[in-house]
Design a protein around this motif. Structure first.
Motif, PDB file in Angstrom:
ATOM      1  N   TYR A 140      90.137  33.837 159.051  1.00 42.96           N
ATOM      2  CA  TYR A 140      89.111  34.008 159.421  1.00 42.96           C
ATOM      3  C   TYR A 140      88.824  35.369 158.974  1.00 42.96           C
ATOM      4  O   TYR A 140      89.516  36.197 159.279  1.00 42.96           O
ATOM      5  CB  TYR A 140      88.766  33.854 160.869  1.00 42.96           C
ATOM      6  CG  TYR A 140      89.091  32.250 161.181  1.00 42.96           C
ATOM      7  CD1 TYR A 140      90.269  31.775 161.554  1.00 42.96           C
ATOM      8  CD2 TYR A 140      87.920  31.295 161.051  1.00 42.96           C
ATOM      9  CE1 TYR A 140      90.401  30.338 161.948  1.00 42.96           C
ATOM     10  CE2 TYR A 140      88.122  30.202 161.068  1.00 42.96           C
ATOM     11  CZ  TYR A 140      89.266  29.590 161.772  1.00 42.96           C
ATOM     12  OH  TYR A 140      89.542  28.237 161.833  1.00 42.96           O
ATOM     13  N   ILE A 141      87.556  36.117 158.693  1.00 43.14           N
ATOM     14  CA  ILE A 141      87.310  37.305 158.426  1.00 43.14           C
ATOM     15  C   ILE A 141      86.954  38.047 159.618  1.00 43.14           C
ATOM     16  O   ILE A 141      86.311  37.557 160.439  1.00 43.14           O
ATOM     17  CB  ILE A 141      85.976  37.321 157.217  1.00 43.14           C
ATOM     18  CG1 ILE A 141      86.669  37.032 156.001  1.00 43.14           C
ATOM     19  CG2 ILE A 141      85.742  38.762 157.267  1.00 43.14           C
ATOM     20  CD1 ILE A 141      85.538  36.973 155.032  1.00 43.14           C
ATOM     21  N   ALA A 155      89.403  38.595 149.850  1.00 41.15           N
ATOM     22  CA  ALA A 155      88.988  37.706 150.711  1.00 41.15           C
ATOM     23  C   ALA A 155      87.551  37.276 150.509  1.00 41.15           C
ATOM     24  O   ALA A 155      86.614  37.954 149.934  1.00 41.15           O
ATOM     25  CB  ALA A 155      88.945  37.881 152.085  1.00 41.15           C
ATOM     26  N   SER A 188      84.380  34.249 152.055  1.00 38.26           N
ATOM     27  CA  SER A 188      83.956  33.981 153.223  1.00 38.26           C
ATOM     28  C   SER A 188      83.667  32.435 152.944  1.00 38.26           C
ATOM     29  O   SER A 188      83.712  31.849 151.744  1.00 38.26           O
ATOM     30  CB  SER A 188      82.676  34.386 153.983  1.00 38.26           C
ATOM     31  OG  SER A 188      81.366  34.237 152.765  1.00 38.26           O
ATOM     32  N   ALA A 202      87.444  31.041 155.913  1.00 38.36           N
ATOM     33  CA  ALA A 202      87.472  32.253 154.715  1.00 38.36           C
ATOM     34  C   ALA A 202      88.939  31.944 154.021  1.00 38.36           C
ATOM     35  O   ALA A 202      90.068  31.440 154.600  1.00 38.36           O
ATOM     36  CB  ALA A 202      87.428  33.400 155.457  1.00 38.36           C
ATOM     37  N   LYS A 242      80.292  36.480 151.793  1.00 39.28           N
ATOM     38  CA  LYS A 242      80.885  37.681 151.972  1.00 39.28           C
ATOM     39  C   LYS A 242      82.058  37.829 151.040  1.00 39.28           C
ATOM     40  O   LYS A 242      82.858  37.043 150.978  1.00 39.28           O
ATOM     41  CB  LYS A 242      81.143  38.087 153.310  1.00 39.28           C
ATOM     42  CG  LYS A 242      79.959  38.160 154.130  1.00 39.28           C
ATOM     43  CD  LYS A 242      80.128  38.529 155.364  1.00 39.28           C
ATOM     44  CE  LYS A 242      78.952  38.574 156.413  1.00 39.28           C
ATOM     45  NZ  LYS A 242      79.289  38.791 157.885  1.00 39.28           N
ATOM     46  N   GLY A 293      91.540  33.910 151.234  1.00 42.55           N
ATOM     47  CA  GLY A 293      92.197  35.122 150.732  1.00 42.55           C
ATOM     48  C   GLY A 293      93.020  35.095 149.832  1.00 42.55           C
ATOM     49  O   GLY A 293      93.836  34.023 149.563  1.00 42.55           O
ATOM     50  N   ASP A 320      88.825  42.593 156.820  1.00 44.84           N
ATOM     51  CA  ASP A 320      90.019  42.021 156.653  1.00 44.84           C
ATOM     52  C   ASP A 320      90.037  40.687 156.980  1.00 44.84           C
ATOM     53  O   ASP A 320      88.894  39.880 157.506  1.00 44.84           O
ATOM     54  CB  ASP A 320      91.017  42.888 157.476  1.00 44.84           C
ATOM     55  CG  ASP A 320      92.435  42.509 157.140  1.00 44.84           C
ATOM     56  OD1 ASP A 320      93.359  43.334 157.317  1.00 44.84           O
ATOM     57  OD2 ASP A 320      92.712  41.637 156.094  1.00 44.84           O
ATOM     58  N   MET A 321      91.111  39.857 156.862  1.00 42.43           N
ATOM     59  CA  MET A 321      91.179  38.393 157.287  1.00 42.43           C
ATOM     60  C   MET A 321      92.378  38.066 157.986  1.00 42.43           C
ATOM     61  O   MET A 321      93.498  38.712 157.734  1.00 42.43           O
ATOM     62  CB  MET A 321      90.916  37.668 156.232  1.00 42.43           C
ATOM     63  CG  MET A 321      91.844  37.402 155.241  1.00 42.43           C
ATOM     64  SD  MET A 321      91.440  36.133 153.867  1.00 42.43           S
ATOM     65  CE  MET A 321      92.231  34.605 154.788  1.00 42.43           C
TER      66      MET A 321
END
Length: 120
Positions: free
Chosen positions: A99-100, A49, A51, A32, A56, A34, A104-105
């Motif tokens: 990573y989500i 962010a 995906s 992901a 997403k 962001g 959040d990520m």
């Protein structure tokens, strides 16, 4: 891993900018991506962010409806279209790979940012 943000600059309030981030040294489509920002004297803030395959997208409350995140896996790039800019958007913007988790990520990798200055 290198994440290089670009596209910042000086813009008047209600204007727009498009930020780009070029990624290298990682398997881009497995992360992901962001955007985060940090204004002078303030804590780092989550902006947006996206995906791995763009299914997403998440946005921070302060930018939702004005900013749009997108990515191009063929070019290993992620973008941030910023419209209706406000002086409060003034900050250094940087991109991150991670990573989500929920809305959040994580920031497994991050790069140097690009300065966005919005004048009133």
């Amino acid at each position: 891993v290198q994440l290089q943000a670009s596209g910042g600059g000086l813009v008047q309030a209600d204007g727009f900018l498009r930020l780009s981030c070029a990624a290298s040294g990682l398997t881009f489509s497995t992360f992901a991506m962001g955007w985060f920002r940090q204004a002078p004297g303030k804590e780092r803030e989550f902006v947006a962010a996206i995906s791995e395959y763009s299914t997403k997208k998440f946005y921070g409350d302060s930018v939702r409806g004005r900013f749009t995140i997108s990515r191009d896996n063929a070019k290993n790039m992620v973008f941030l279209q910023m419209n209706s800019l406000e002086p409060e958007d003034t900050a250094v913007y940087s991109c991150a790979a991670g990573y989500i988790l929920g809305g959040d990520m994580t920031e497994n990798y991050w790069g140097q940012g690009t300065l966005v200055t919005v004048s009133s």
